[in-house]
Design a protein around this motif. Structure first.
Motif, short mmCIF file in Angstrom:
data_model
loop_
_atom_site.label_atom_id
_atom_site.label_comp_id
_atom_site.label_asym_id
_atom_site.label_seq_id
_atom_site.Cartn_x
_atom_site.Cartn_y
_atom_site.Cartn_z
N GLU A 164 71.82 16.07 22.17
CA GLU A 164 70.50 15.47 21.99
C GLU A 164 70.61 13.96 21.93
O GLU A 164 69.77 13.23 22.46
N PHE A 165 71.69 13.46 21.31
CA PHE A 165 71.86 12.03 21.11
C PHE A 165 72.29 11.35 22.41
O PHE A 165 71.72 10.33 22.82
N ILE A 166 73.28 11.88 23.09
CA ILE A 166 73.82 11.18 24.25
C ILE A 166 73.10 11.57 25.54
O ILE A 166 73.27 10.91 26.56
N GLY A 167 72.29 12.60 25.50
CA GLY A 167 71.56 12.99 26.71
C GLY A 167 72.29 14.09 27.46
O GLY A 167 73.52 14.17 27.45
N ILE A 168 71.50 14.95 28.10
CA ILE A 168 72.07 16.13 28.74
C ILE A 168 72.95 15.78 29.94
O ILE A 168 74.05 16.30 30.11
N ILE A 221 80.84 3.56 20.38
CA ILE A 221 80.44 4.54 19.35
C ILE A 221 81.47 5.65 19.38
O ILE A 221 81.74 6.22 20.43
N SER A 222 82.10 5.91 18.22
CA SER A 222 83.01 7.05 18.25
C SER A 222 82.60 8.11 17.24
O SER A 222 82.22 7.81 16.11
N PHE A 223 82.66 9.34 17.70
CA PHE A 223 82.34 10.50 16.87
C PHE A 223 83.62 10.99 16.22
O PHE A 223 84.68 11.00 16.85
N GLN A 224 83.53 11.41 14.96
CA GLN A 224 84.73 11.96 14.33
C GLN A 224 84.37 12.98 13.27
O GLN A 224 83.19 13.12 12.94
N GLY A 225 85.37 13.64 12.74
CA GLY A 225 85.15 14.59 11.66
C GLY A 225 84.65 15.93 12.14
O GLY A 225 84.83 16.32 13.28
N GLY A 245 69.04 5.60 16.07
CA GLY A 245 67.94 5.35 17.00
C GLY A 245 68.35 5.66 18.43
O GLY A 245 69.27 6.43 18.67
N GLU A 246 67.67 5.02 19.38
CA GLU A 246 67.93 5.28 20.80
C GLU A 246 69.32 4.81 21.20
O GLU A 246 69.81 3.79 20.73
N THR A 264 78.36 25.08 18.00
CA THR A 264 77.16 24.92 18.83
C THR A 264 76.14 23.99 18.20
O THR A 264 75.52 23.19 18.89
N ALA A 265 75.98 24.08 16.87
CA ALA A 265 74.99 23.23 16.22
C ALA A 265 75.38 21.76 16.37
O ALA A 265 74.55 20.91 16.72
N GLY A 266 76.66 21.45 16.11
CA GLY A 266 77.14 20.08 16.25
C GLY A 266 77.02 19.60 17.68
O GLY A 266 76.58 18.47 17.96
#
Lengths: 371, 266
Positions: free
Chosen positions: A61-65, A13-17, A35-36, A53-55
């Motif tokens: 929240e998605f990847i876990g603390i 999974i890669s995050f971008q933008g 989803g999970e 901070t919002a991003g």
């Protein structure tokens, strides 16, 4: 599936933008579609152009603390600032951010509210009585010591609450006088007793309306001013400063206001009576064919001075109550701007209520006495 | 905050540049030909005696006071040339912490912080309040304080909550007006540390008006001294402290100045 913010290819999974506040809704829906997240997936953050901070909160929240706190280990190619941001936000999110929703029981809450209101009302009345006592206890000894009278402050308050209120009191009572005359004329005409309009206007203004209208106007105009003045001083700790210097705020702040009202309101009530009679006289002469001379003669013949005295005797009582309530509510102000507003409202409502209550009681009393 | 991958190259690029600023109140000239530069990512401490116009300078930059003359360039645009709407867009990127906090007394803490998020970023109430609690946690306040009203808070908590509100929209520039005034020394030191940590994480630039010598030593990258109606000198603390001027020497070499310096060296 290539996407603007998130690409999923097999186990990667890669995050971008731009992961910023402006795209908050879109980002949130992208993540909720995923989803999970299983811990086996590989995450890449390299494509992120911007992060705030919002991003960061959404990503964490998605990847876990836990995983986010280890960002420096598995995403070392990310710029240092963004690593620091993710770690810092993850730390901030470790404390549970959800607050327990307040539970409401409508019926018990309503009952509790009623109880609360009743006991508040009770303690408010007790406070008022105590404050009246305090003011009187300060006032009476001071009467014997003229060198401690505060003339300047008192005169200034007489000007503000008395003299400056003359035009509005005069105008208002004039118009009410005219209205009463019209009403009386309409009803009395059927009996051929139009002439008694004069008695109606004179009776109502000398005994009731002159003083009552002036008192209600001052309750709105001056009680609120007193509350706001003292409230602002209270929240600015000026009243504490006076006390700390060994000065009595009752003597310095309350007495000049009370005395100013005791002087102003009877005078204004007198102005109100005259102006109400004038209103009645104008209507009588212009539309009822009762001349001004006739008006004056009837007035002199039918009206004893008792009515005037009965009306005027109420003015000092009203004045005292209005001034005391205005000052007390001012002292009750605590800190915030909202509190000043709430107490100003309360002071106007209370003083108008008390004025009308006392007036009703006084009417009963005078009637029983046959005055 | 908008830092890109190239943020390291942006370092030392000015985000605020004030040139030839003149501020007058009637016949009283506060600023005359004042020049000042705030660089990307730095914490600039602005010091000066009482009445030298530190707060007036801050108010001119954020647009609360119209200067009588001179140009103020913020984030590459001249504020005076912009229309209301464009100006509001630029002002969104400011965060201001007022001297006494200026929290809205009729709103609780989370509503205070959520307000700009709802109004400017068009978030829903729940999302905005969640982010508000995150901001509270970020400045070291427990999310349990979220429902409290400003009047029930201590001075230190008000400052932190006001900082959280200033950070609500992730500003590029943070303006702080005496943030540690009225705090106890422990609270003030914690605030300095918090400021540096957040700056490192969020990458904003800070315009910091202060009287607090400890803050200068603990947090500031550069110091600007306001005196004689202009900025007398802007430089690193060590160089400013050795500048040849009577006021500066009194300020930094006085008993308090030396104590702060001493404390920082240990």
């Amino acid at each position: 599936m290539p996407d603007e913010w998130l690409t999923v290819e097999g186990a990667n999974i890669s995050f971008q933008g731009k992961w910023t506040l402006d795209n908050f809704h879109a980002l949130k829906s992208v993540l909720s579609q995923q989803g999970e997240l299983s811990s086996k997936k590989k995450i890449s953050l390299n494509g992120i152009e911007r992060l705030d901070t919002a991003g960061a909160a959404l990503i964490i929240e998605f990847i876990g603390i836990e995983r986010a706190k280890q960002v420096p280990e598995w995403a070392s190619e990310l710029p240092k600032e963004q690593q620091a941001l993710l770690v810092r936000i993850a730390e901030a999110m470790e404390v549970p951010l959800d607050i327990p929703p307040c539970t409401r029981h409508s019926i018990t809450d309503a009952l509790a509210n009623i109880g609360q209101k009743m006991s508040d009302l009770w303690s408010q009345q007790r406070q008022l009585l105590a404050f009246i006592g305090l003011v009187l206890a300060t006032l009476i000894p001071l009467l014997l010591r003229p060198h401690r009278w505060r003339f300047t402050a008192t005169i200034a308050h007489i000007q503000q609450s008395g003299l400056n209120a003359v035009p509005i009191v005069a105008l208002l009572t004039f118009m009410v006088g005219a209205v009463v005359a019209f009403l009386g004329a309409t009803v009395l005409e059927d009996f051929g007793a139009t002439i008694y309009t004069i008695d109606l206007v004179a009776f109502s203004f000398l005994r009731e309306f002159g003083v009552l209208l002036a008192a209600i106007l001052l309750a709105g105009r001056t009680a609120s001013a007193f509350t706001a003045q003292l409230g602002a001083m209270k929240s600015n700790e000026e009243i504490d400063a006076l006390q700390a210097q060994g000065l009595d705020p009752i003597e310095l702040l309350v007495l000049p206001r009370v005395i100013a009202m005791l002087v102003s309101l009877p005078l204004l009530a007198f102005v109100g009576m005259l102006s109400g009679l004038l209103g009645g006289a104008v209507v009588a002469s212009l539309s009822l064919d009762i001349s001004l001379t006739q008006f004056m003669t009837t007035l002199q013949k039918d009206m004893s001075v008792t009515h005037f005295l009965v009306g005027l005797s109420k003015a000092p009582v009203f004045a005292f109550v209005i001034a005391v309530i205005g000052c007390l509510e001012g002292f009750k102000v605590s800190g915030s701007a909202q509190s000043v507003g709430a107490h100003t409202t309360s002071s106007v409502v209370q003083s108008i209520f008390m004025v009308i209550l006392i007036d009703a009681l006084a009417a009963l009393f005078f009637m029983e006495m046959g005055w | 905050m908008t830092h890109s991958n190239k943020s390291s190259e942006q370092h030392s690029q000015p985000v605020i540049s004030v040139r030839g600023l003149v501020n007058r109140f009637g016949a009283n000239v506060v600023h005359e030909n004042l020049d000042l530069t705030l660089n990307q990512g730095e914490i600039l401490g602005v010091v000066g005696g009482s009445g030298t116009g530190k707060s007036v300078l801050l108010r001119s930059i954020v647009g609360l006071k119209r200067p009588n003359d001179g140009t103020i360039e913020v984030l590459g645009t001249r504020l005076n040339d912009l229309s209301e709407e464009q100006r509001s867009q630029v002002e969104r990127r400011f965060g201001v912490l007022f001297q006494r906090g200026a929290l809205f007394s009729s709103l609780n803490l989370q509503e205070n912080i959520a307000l700009p998020l709802i109004e400017h970023a068009k978030l829903g109430r729940e999302e905005a309040e969640y982010l508000a609690r995150l901001k509270l946690s970020l400045v070291g306040l427990s999310p349990n304080t979220a429902l409290q009203f400003p009047e029930s808070l201590s001075g230190g908590m008000v400052k932190r909550a006001a900082l959280a509100r200033a950070l609500a929209l992730d500003p590029d520039i943070l303006f702080l007006d005496e943030p540690t005034a009225g705090l106890d020394p422990i609270g003030a030191a914690a605030f300095d540390e918090l400021l540096v940590t957040l700056r490192d994480a969020l990458g904003f630039s800070v315009f910091l008006v202060t009287h607090d010598l400890d803050t200068l030593y603990a947090a500031c990258d550069r110091v600007a001294v306001l005196s004689q109606k202009r900025v007398l000198v802007t430089d690193t603390l060590a160089r400013v402290a050795s500048y040849d001027d009577e006021w500066i020497q009194d300020y930094f070499q006085g008993p308090r100045g030396r104590a702060a310096q001493h404390a920082h060296q240990n």
